[in-house]
Write a protein that holds these residues in place. Sequence first.
Motif, mmCIF file in Angstrom:
data_model
loop_
_atom_site.group_PDB
_atom_site.id
_atom_site.type_symbol
_atom_site.label_atom_id
_atom_site.label_comp_id
_atom_site.label_asym_id
_atom_site.label_seq_id
_atom_site.Cartn_x
_atom_site.Cartn_y
_atom_site.Cartn_z
ATOM 1 N N LYS A 134 -8.860 13.139 -25.246
ATOM 2 C CA LYS A 134 -8.497 13.843 -26.474
ATOM 3 C C LYS A 134 -9.704 13.846 -27.404
ATOM 4 O O LYS A 134 -10.071 12.813 -27.970
ATOM 5 C CB LYS A 134 -7.307 13.150 -27.151
ATOM 6 N N TYR A 135 -10.322 14.997 -27.498
ATOM 7 C CA TYR A 135 -11.460 15.137 -28.412
ATOM 8 C C TYR A 135 -11.569 16.588 -28.848
ATOM 9 O O TYR A 135 -11.039 17.489 -28.203
ATOM 10 C CB TYR A 135 -12.760 14.675 -27.753
ATOM 11 N N ILE A 178 -8.040 7.673 -17.010
ATOM 12 C CA ILE A 178 -8.000 9.134 -17.047
ATOM 13 C C ILE A 178 -7.297 9.652 -15.795
ATOM 14 O O ILE A 178 -7.489 9.147 -14.691
ATOM 15 C CB ILE A 178 -9.436 9.696 -17.172
ATOM 16 N N SER A 179 -6.445 10.656 -15.980
ATOM 17 C CA SER A 179 -5.673 11.212 -14.860
ATOM 18 C C SER A 179 -5.166 12.585 -15.268
ATOM 19 O O SER A 179 -5.441 13.078 -16.367
ATOM 20 C CB SER A 179 -4.488 10.292 -14.528
ATOM 21 N N ARG A 180 -4.391 13.204 -14.381
ATOM 22 C CA ARG A 180 -3.817 14.507 -14.717
ATOM 23 C C ARG A 180 -2.845 14.380 -15.887
ATOM 24 O O ARG A 180 -2.671 15.306 -16.674
ATOM 25 C CB ARG A 180 -3.093 15.100 -13.497
ATOM 26 N N GLU A 181 -2.188 13.219 -15.985
ATOM 27 C CA GLU A 181 -1.218 12.992 -17.054
ATOM 28 C C GLU A 181 -1.874 12.478 -18.329
ATOM 29 O O GLU A 181 -1.401 12.736 -19.432
ATOM 30 C CB GLU A 181 -0.150 11.975 -16.602
ATOM 31 N N ILE A 182 -2.969 11.745 -18.181
ATOM 32 C CA ILE A 182 -3.640 11.145 -19.340
ATOM 33 C C ILE A 182 -5.032 11.759 -19.459
ATOM 34 O O ILE A 182 -5.942 11.414 -18.716
ATOM 35 C CB ILE A 182 -3.743 9.606 -19.196
ATOM 36 N N GLU A 183 -5.178 12.695 -20.366
ATOM 37 C CA GLU A 183 -6.428 13.418 -20.519
ATOM 38 C C GLU A 183 -7.205 12.928 -21.730
ATOM 39 O O GLU A 183 -6.658 12.290 -22.630
ATOM 40 C CB GLU A 183 -6.145 14.923 -20.660
ATOM 41 N N ASN A 186 -15.738 15.171 -31.829
ATOM 42 C CA ASN A 186 -15.012 14.168 -32.607
ATOM 43 C C ASN A 186 -13.994 13.563 -31.641
ATOM 44 O O ASN A 186 -13.044 14.222 -31.239
ATOM 45 C CB ASN A 186 -14.321 14.844 -33.796
ATOM 46 N N ILE A 187 -14.211 12.315 -31.237
ATOM 47 C CA ILE A 187 -13.392 11.693 -30.195
ATOM 48 C C ILE A 187 -12.190 10.983 -30.803
ATOM 49 O O ILE A 187 -12.335 10.158 -31.708
ATOM 50 C CB ILE A 187 -14.226 10.686 -29.377
ATOM 51 N N HIS A 209 -15.854 2.861 -18.412
ATOM 52 C CA HIS A 209 -15.937 2.905 -19.871
ATOM 53 C C HIS A 209 -14.842 3.800 -20.443
ATOM 54 O O HIS A 209 -14.237 4.623 -19.749
ATOM 55 C CB HIS A 209 -17.314 3.389 -20.329
ATOM 56 N N SER A 210 -14.605 3.628 -21.731
ATOM 57 C CA SER A 210 -13.643 4.457 -22.457
ATOM 58 C C SER A 210 -14.047 4.490 -23.924
ATOM 59 O O SER A 210 -14.792 3.625 -24.401
ATOM 60 C CB SER A 210 -12.220 3.910 -22.309
ATOM 61 N N PHE A 211 -13.548 5.512 -24.641
ATOM 62 C CA PHE A 211 -13.829 5.648 -26.073
ATOM 63 C C PHE A 211 -12.507 5.709 -26.833
ATOM 64 O O PHE A 211 -11.504 6.206 -26.329
ATOM 65 C CB PHE A 211 -14.597 6.943 -26.366
#
Length: 511
Positions: free
Chosen positions: A290-291, A283-288, A20-21, A67-69
């Motif tokens: 979430k799912y 996406i990065s170490r700070e921005i992961e 569930n993203i 891409h991103s969701f």
Amino acid sequence: MLKEKIVYKDGLPINVTTANINEYPIHFHDDMEVVYVLDGKVTLRNGYYTYTLKQGDIFILNDREMHSFESTGEDNMVMMLQLDLAYFSRYYDNLRNNFFVTDMEDDSDESLEVLRTILAKIMMEVLQKGYRYEDKVIESTHNLIACLMSDFQYFVMEDGKFKNESKNKGNKILAGRLNRITDYMYENYSRKLTLSEIADKEHLSIYYLSHIIKEATGLSFQDLLSYIRVEESEKLLLGTNKKIGAIADETGFSAVRYYIKHFEQWFGMHPLEYRKKYIGKIISREIEAKYERVSPAQIEDAIRKQVKGVYADYADKLKTPPVIVDIDIYDDYAALQKEPPALKEIMERGVNATLAEPYMKLMEMKEGIITSGDNYIISTKNKFPGALDSLSILVYNFDANVIRSLKRINSYEELMRISRNYDNEMEFLVRATGLSGNFRIIRYRLEKDSIMSRVKEMIDPGMKTDVREAFINKLITEANVTTGSYTSSDALSVRSTFKGIGAELVLIDKI
């Protein structure tokens, strides 16, 4: 950290995540990804275009595509299947940089149903991890790629969006040519690239090549090249601090103004505006990401509702739990089993002689039995006290119903009927603690076909066959023997899987 590294586990060249993203930041990877929405809706941003994918939709993210969701606000269930192109490219030319488009006017199209069925089968195999499931998963993935190549590599640009185009479906010559052209363009977009160069490479006239590209994609050669350059520039815009002049030069544009013009044409804004808007969403170490992974039961329920017939094919197999035997060598070795094993009653009946062969081989070694059950025996040649440096494991794939039948049958015909009709899958896992060092492992295995062939000979020993048939029968009846080695610090696990009646004798000896 714009590039995401995919970790492939269990020796499989695929990775499956069903979740569930909530939010999956902008990223790319070197491998291809197939996105299948099992429930709800999810927003997918692919390059410059944003899609809202609903239940049943399938989207192909070709390698290195940004891409991103993002959640639409309601719960969703999304299968993300990633394919290791380093593995599958050995079987398919130009699989890298290939372009598959599943966006179709009719989402009930038969070819999409085929894709859904294949993806559902892969998911069920991965969930169950049954007999030789790795081979089945890889085979299904080959079928997935074949389906994509057959029905989904024909596309056209409409209203700034790539759509599946079926009019050229089945034209393998055109598909192969387009793959080579786009692959060459992706490999060489950063330098000056002309239509004439590609025409010479394909042994075509410039006019004909131009017509092929326009007819197949809806874009001119120059528009397609500019699209590729702009698409690749997105990684530099969000993944580096380079100035747009350097990015324009690095992606093959002759001047910054041309880069800005084409970027605005596709992305609808200036490159610097785009960088400012999305630089904080990669996406990065700070921005992961979430799912939340969904449970196997939820996945199975979604498959049952989504893909007719697939769940039913696997439902019965779910009812057979694995046989897990835990042995603590320090305790169990000290108290060897005194009573005969439960298998003795079945194996010493003459009518079951074919099945009994591995059992008899184990008994001939006169080892001490550590533990046993209705369909397994674990023994050792060593005497207590003293170091334990060998272990013998015998497992049989048959359930309680077959055990009852084997205790009362009186003919080979009855044994043949049981062997033919019993097709359940079973998994054995023996976990032994207290063994350390280097071990040689020999597996002696009788499969269902081997057992049935031997029983057939008992029923009709005078059966006449030609030389070739006799040789084939001999091959089938022989047991399969494999050897290997394992280094253990204190624990050793042995796994056996079967489909249909069968037996395996595993001999483990310290080297």
